[in-house]
Design a protein around this motif. Structure first.
Motif, PDB file in Angstrom:
ATOM      1  N   UNK A  24       0.511  -0.958   0.019  1.00 55.20           N
ATOM      2  CA  UNK A  24      -0.185   0.017  -0.048  1.00 55.20           C
ATOM      3  C   UNK A  24       0.915   1.642  -0.226  1.00 55.20           C
TER       4      UNK A  24
ATOM      5  N   UNK B 156       2.874  -1.172  -9.524  1.00 56.46           N
ATOM      6  CA  UNK B 156       1.574  -0.665  -9.747  1.00 56.46           C
ATOM      7  C   UNK B 156       1.115  -1.341  -9.680  1.00 56.46           C
TER       8      UNK B 156
ATOM      9  N   UNK C  36      -2.746  -2.351  -3.570  1.00 64.05           N
ATOM     10  CA  UNK C  36      -4.149  -2.901  -2.713  1.00 64.05           C
ATOM     11  C   UNK C  36      -5.035  -1.416  -3.057  1.00 64.05           C
ATOM     12  N   UNK C  37      -4.113  -0.617  -2.575  1.00 67.92           N
ATOM     13  CA  UNK C  37      -4.892   0.840  -2.072  1.00 67.92           C
ATOM     14  C   UNK C  37      -3.956   2.119  -2.112  1.00 67.92           C
ATOM     15  N   UNK C  38      -3.640   2.666  -3.306  1.00 64.25           N
ATOM     16  CA  UNK C  38      -2.890   4.322  -2.604  1.00 64.25           C
ATOM     17  C   UNK C  38      -4.684   4.365  -1.971  1.00 64.25           C
TER      18      UNK C  38
ATOM     19  N   UNK D 238      -5.679   7.962   0.893  1.00 60.61           N
ATOM     20  CA  UNK D 238      -4.796   9.654   0.137  1.00 60.61           C
ATOM     21  C   UNK D 238      -3.889  10.161   0.930  1.00 60.61           C
ATOM     22  N   UNK D 239      -4.017  10.130   2.618  1.00 62.62           N
ATOM     23  CA  UNK D 239      -3.043  10.568   3.481  1.00 62.62           C
ATOM     24  C   UNK D 239      -1.831   9.680   3.173  1.00 62.62           C
TER      25      UNK D 239
ATOM     26  N   UNK E  61      -0.284   2.490   9.236  1.00 66.64           N
ATOM     27  CA  UNK E  61      -1.526   2.282  10.375  1.00 66.64           C
ATOM     28  C   UNK E  61      -1.773   0.321   9.524  1.00 66.64           C
TER      29      UNK E  61
ATOM     30  N   UNK F 271      -3.087  -4.694  10.417  1.00 68.97           N
ATOM     31  CA  UNK F 271      -2.939  -6.097   9.525  1.00 68.97           C
ATOM     32  C   UNK F 271      -4.243  -5.842   7.796  1.00 68.97           C
ATOM     33  N   UNK F 272      -4.325  -4.470   7.688  1.00 68.60           N
ATOM     34  CA  UNK F 272      -5.210  -4.141   6.390  1.00 68.60           C
ATOM     35  C   UNK F 272      -4.070  -4.592   4.960  1.00 68.60           C
ATOM     36  N   UNK F 273      -2.803  -4.428   5.489  1.00 65.10           N
ATOM     37  CA  UNK F 273      -1.858  -4.807   4.165  1.00 65.10           C
ATOM     38  C   UNK F 273      -0.776  -5.076   4.531  1.00 65.10           C
TER      39      UNK F 273
END
Lengths: 339, 736
Positions: free
Chosen positions: A161, A195, A199-201, A203-204, A210, A215-217
């Motif tokens: 991420x 790229x 899994x996600x770009x 915003x912050x 975090x 454990x989200x990435x």
């Protein structure tokens, strides 16, 4: 014309106590909350000058200073990544000042000030890197990544991420560092391969680490001091200084043009560059490298000397033209690719 | 009866406003003084000191001569004091004096600023001005109001709105404040949509930026990613429809079933509305995220790999449904309660079965409520910013794009303004669609005629699915809130589950020292500021909202559509844009209020007013006009009618407006984040600071404390406002 404007704004501030705040110094702070608070309190104790502090991210503060340009409410802007400070200098929103404290600073801080016509100065620096969640890594039985190149390996697909460079200064620093490290073509080629694994770009800028903590990435690309702070907060995060070398940011400080309390602003500016003020960082778990040569170093902080830092060109890559060009190239060539 | 008042020579209210005008001009400080509520100026050189001088003194010593012409406008009404209202001169003089005075005051305020003339052409016309002026203060404010109301008196005397002074003044007043605090800042912001890179303005440059592929792209139909506009539209329609249905289900269970624990259910539906931003999102991640409890246990149960399915549309949708269903519920409960049982009884007497009654009588009568609930859900979803930020994944929506166009790495104000135009287009589209659907039918059911009876229970075919939905959703809400409560008492949410109260202690510690009580917790400052501002804003919001609703449903006047549109405008624009627009508009004279608590109060009033308006309209369109007419026939004027007849019947709407504005003042973030200052920091911006800093425990503990505070406040408001007794109805629950 500009000069008269400025004088008018100044006199308006003193003549009409109008809506001027009651404090002696209005501080805009773009570092983390505790750091801002301890700076405010310690300065008040050290000088007796009453401080009113507002904490906002550097992007928000920049937007506010821009909006308030014709009638400034703040005096000094402390903290936050250097690019918005440089941009404020470019747009003539900040005041040039050469502090007598300058001879105590690291060369990178002075170089940054000189490149901006003395309108800003470095107070800390932090290197880019990444962090991974060690528990997840173990569970998935994957090797620990050590280099930028590792992040593009297929086994990390959907596990990396980073922030969106359009919205985050951290991610823009990543993009600009890759371009400086691998050349423009090589840098964009790297971003394209990366790229495929993202899994996600977010915003912050600090969100990826975090997410890794929770454990989200598996891996988050962030400034290393943010990764260290996440570990210190109790999350199973391991910080990595990439083997190829890396770019860095310089957290900066500027005096706002037309400040109503110019003398107090300068007093704060000088104080903030002193060893005593910079040692406060350790009390609030801020693991950046401070700009005063004598400032105490934390054993948890990533040691800048052991990290291969590239020769980051702040002037070029901080300018709005280059930024716009790189971002629109990233938008059209990288972000639209299938994952 | 009416002729009596026409015989009176002068209206006492008119005399009041004439005196107010003179007081504002001759006694009160004309320009802004430090601190709106501080009266230090009284002892600090007033009235001769330049900073505190009233306009009359300034003009008297030969300063700020552009303030002088207003004297004429103040003097003129004195001439007509003895005249009759029917005298054409009376009306003409008042209109001319009020109109000229107000126009001049506004023109000089906009034309002369901190650096003399504010526009190039003024300098060319009149030469350079070597004087300047600051933000307006009490004097200017009072005098401006006086001019405005002199003008509306004149209009009324000419026979507008049947010569009704209360209604003309109310219209004038609401138009003035909405213009100043909604149209003016938004116009300033939208001008930026036409701004070019070199600081000029260009209409041509707008179109390529507007039709950008990143906004309108349709690649998702062929496997790519769609533009933000489509994402937002899809999400908002889903949220609007689903929140309306869920809200209706809850309202039906509460009014048309024998369910026992209605209070509990009611409290449950209010919970999400009083939850600070980010908290629901964090709880959802801990439940459904990649390492979330539900995801991992389901993955283990079915032997599939855990995925990040929650990030994107599903996550935002769930979070927004949780957050906005209560709003739909609050709108619908009043309407569902208001449908007259006599009509339903009539249908049943005519041998309709319960299902037919529901389908042909109750449901159509609920249409204004349904339409308003959908509209609110749609707009809330469009403007929501916290949930997409946490759960959006790669599903970009307009509100976050606007935020990051302003504060992100690009600082592209013009892109933000263009996205705001798109967003505004959608919300206005929904607004007109809603009007179209409602059409010109009558939804009146509360008539003041015999209205005994109770609502028939729902037909069974409807009742069972409704019970199922309500039960499931309530259980889900409880789980989410259980997670939040739990999160506030563990060491580190999701990692270290040791129980602790340290987060509450850090935030809300109180020490007892020799000097007395010391509020040493880190959250107290922002907490008290928030409480004060929310308490100030709530009644003002409700008042302005309901008066506006009254004008819109009960009066006809030219430009009513435009007026209605204006009152919805600030709601349709995301708070972020409002925040920046307010800074741009109110950082410089004539109105200079940035950095004060006042700007926070004002931004809350005008952002939340539309809820009062909508709730008021929905309730009022059910009140038969014959109620007003009988009151008017009996000799009451329109103010008395409004106060004694309409207001008491509007209690549910008043409560909705009060609760909503109080709660929003404590939970809103997007506009606030731009408007807070060192002295006036709000809870939400403090909480976000904690989240940014990995300090989830403190953030959640603070949020939990706020939830309890708001629950108490909502209960208190309910007690204060009281329940409306429409007819002699009792609900089923109370019979059993």
């Amino acid at each position: 014309m500009m000069k008269r404007t400025f004088a008018a704004a100044l006199t308006s501030a003193t003549a009409l106590s109008g809506t001027a705040a009651l404090a002696d110094l209005n501080l805009y702070c773009s570092a983390q909350e505790e750091w801002c608070q301890i700076m405010e309190k310690s300065f008040e104790e050290a000088t007796g000058i009453d401080v009113a502090m507002t904490r906002k991210s550097s992007g928000e503060t920049f937007a506010q200073i821009q909006a308030e340009a014709s009638n400034p409410k703040g005096d000094v802007w402390w903290g936050g990544t250097g690019d918005p400070h440089l941009q404020a200098a470019e747009e003539d929103l900040t005041e040039p000042y050469v502090s007598p404290m300058r001879d105590q600073l690291h060369p990178w801080a002075i170089a940054q000030a000189e490149s901006a016509g003395d309108k800003t100065i470095g107070i800390y620096s932090g290197a880019l890197g990444f962090g991974y969640n060690s528990e997840m890594l173990e569970k998935a039985g994957l090797p620990a990544p050590a280099c930028w190149e590792d992040l593009t390996k297929p086994e990390y697909k959907g596990m990396v991420q980073m922030a969106n460079p359009n919205s985050s200064g951290t991610a823009y620093t990543t993009l600009a560092s890759m371009v400086q490290m691998f050349g423009e073509d090589g840098g964009f080629d790297y971003m394209k391969r990366l790229h495929a694994n993202i899994n996600q770009y977010t915003k912050s800028g600090s969100a990826p680490i975090k997410a890794a903590g929770q454990g989200e990435t598996l891996i988050g690309i962030v400034f290393m001091h943010d990764a260290v702070a996440t570990t210190v907060a109790g999350f199973p995060v391991v910080t990595v200084a990439p083997c190829e070398g890396t770019g860095y940011e310089i957290g900066s400080m500027s005096i706002i043009k037309g400040a109503r309390n110019m003398d107090e602003a300068k007093a704060f500016y000088d104080w903030a560059l002193s060893k005593e003020a910079q040692d406060l960082a350790l009390q609030v778990n801020a693991f950046q490298v401070m700009s005063n040569v004598g400032a105490t170093k934390s054993d948890k902080a990533p040691d800048l000397a052991s990290i291969k830092l590239i020769d980051y060109d702040f002037k070029k890559y901080g300018s709005s033209d280059e930024r716009k060009r790189l971002l629109s190239k990233w938008d059209t060539e990288v972000s639209t690719l299938p994952q | 009866m009416r002729t009596v008042s026409l015989e009176q020579t002068t209206h006492p209210v008119l005399i009041f406003w004439i005196i107010a005008g003179w007081v504002g001009y001759c006694i009160l400080p004309w320009y802004g003084v430090e601190g709106f509520w501080s009266f230090e100026w009284l002892v600090d050189g007033w009235p001769l000191d330049d900073d505190y001088a009233p306009a009359a003194v300034l003009v008297g010593v030969g300063q700020k001569l552009w303030l002088a012409p207003m004297l004429l406008a103040l003097a003129a009404p004195l001439l007509v004091l003895g005249r009759r209202k029917t005298d054409p001169l009376y009306a003409q003089v008042l209109i001319a004096a009020g109109g000229f005075g107000f126009a001049w005051l506004v023109a000089q305020g906009l034309g002369i600023g901190l650096r003399g003339f504010t526009a190039e052409w003024l300098t060319t016309l009149f030469g350079t001005l070597d004087d300047r002026q600051f933000g307006m203060g009490y004097g200017a404010m009072v005098t401006a109001s006086a001019f405005l109301f002199l003008f509306t008196h004149g209009i009324a005397a000419r026979g507008a709105i049947n010569g009704d002074v209360f209604v003309t003044s109310a219209i004038g007043g609401v138009i003035a404040v909405v213009t100043i605090f909604v149209f003016f800042p938004i116009t300033k912001m939208l001008l930026a949509a036409f701004a070019t890179d070199d600081g000029g303005y260009s209409v041509l440059g707008f179109f390529p930026k507007f039709f950008d592929d990143r906004i309108w792209g349709l690649d998702c139909l062929s496997g790519g990613r769609c533009g933000v506009a489509w994402n937002s539209l899809l999400l908002a329609v889903l949220v609007g429809v689903l929140t309306t249905l869920l809200g209706l289900a809850f309202a039906l269970v509460l009014t048309r079933s024998g369910f026992r624990y209605k209070r509990l259910l009611r409290a449950l539906t209010v919970l999400p509305i009083i939850t600070p931003p980010f908290v629901i999102g964090l709880a959802i991640i801990l439940l459904f995220g990649l390492s979330g409890t539900v995801t991992t246990s389901l993955a283990a149960m079915f032997g599939v790999e855990a995925t990040r399915w929650i990030y994107g549309l599903p996550g935002i949708l769930i979070a927004q449904l949780l957050a906005f269903t209560p709003i739909a519920f609050l709108v619908l409960i009043g309407v569902v309660e208001g449908v007259s049982p006599s009509m339903e009884e009539a249908a049943q007497t005519l041998r309709a079965n319960r299902w037919q009654t529901f389908r042909t009588v109750s449901w159509p009568l609920m249409r204004p409520g349904l339409a308003n609930a959908f509209l609110l859900g749609f707009i809330e979803s469009m403007a929501d910013f916290g949930n997409p930020l946490v759960l959006g994944g790669n599903f970009d929506v307009l509100s976050t794009e606007i935020f990051f166009a302003i504060v992100g790495a690009q600082y592209d104000q013009s892109r933000a303004a263009i996205l705001a135009v798109v967003l505004l287009g959608f919300t206005l589209g929904a607004f007109y669609l809603q009007r179209f659907w409602l059409g010109r039918k009558s939804y009146t059911t509360v008539t003041g005629k015999g209205d005994a009876g109770v609502h028939p229970p729902m037909p069974n075919g409807l009742a069972y699915p409704v019970y199922a939905v309500v039960a499931l959703w309530s259980a889900f809400t409880l789980v989410v809130y259980g997670m939040i409560l739990y999160g506030s008492v563990v060491q580190l949410w999701g990692v270290d589950d040791t129980l602790t109260f340290k987060h509450y202690l850090t935030a809300f510690r109180i020490d007892w020292t020799e000097d007395g009580l010391r509020w040493t917790g880190s959250a107290w400052d922002s907490f008290w500021t928030t409480m004060t501002i929310a308490t100030l804003a709530a009644p003002l919001t409700a008042a302005i909202g309901l008066i506006t609703a009254y004008l819109l449903t009960r009066q006809t006047f030219a430009g009513k559509r435009a007026f209605e549109f204006g009152t919805m405008l600030s709601f349709a624009i995301p708070g972020t844009v409002i925040g920046v627009a307010y800074i741009l508009a109110f950082n410089v004279p004539p109105i200079e209020i940035t950095g004060t608590g006042l700007i926070l109060v004002i931004s809350f009033i005008f952002r939340n007013m539309p809820v009062g308006v909508r709730a008021g309209i929905a309730s009022m369109s059910q009140l038969d006009k014959s109620l007003d007419e009988s009151s008017l026939t009996l000799g009451a004027n329109s103010w008395q009618t409004f106060r004694a007849v309409i207001l008491p019947l509007l209690r549910p709407a008043i409560l909705a407006a009060l609760v909503y504005s109080f709660v929003r003042a404590m939970t809103a973030i997007s506009a606030v984040i731009f408007l807070v200052s060192a002295r006036y920091d709000m809870s939400t911006s403090y909480i976000i600071g904690r989240v940014e800093n990995n300090d989830y425990g403190l953030a959640i503990a603070y949020s939990t404390a706020l939830i309890f505070v708001m629950l108490a406040a909502v209960g208190l408001l309910q007690l204060l406002v009281g329940r409306t007794r429409i007819g002699r109805r009792t609900s089923h629950g109370e019979i059993h």
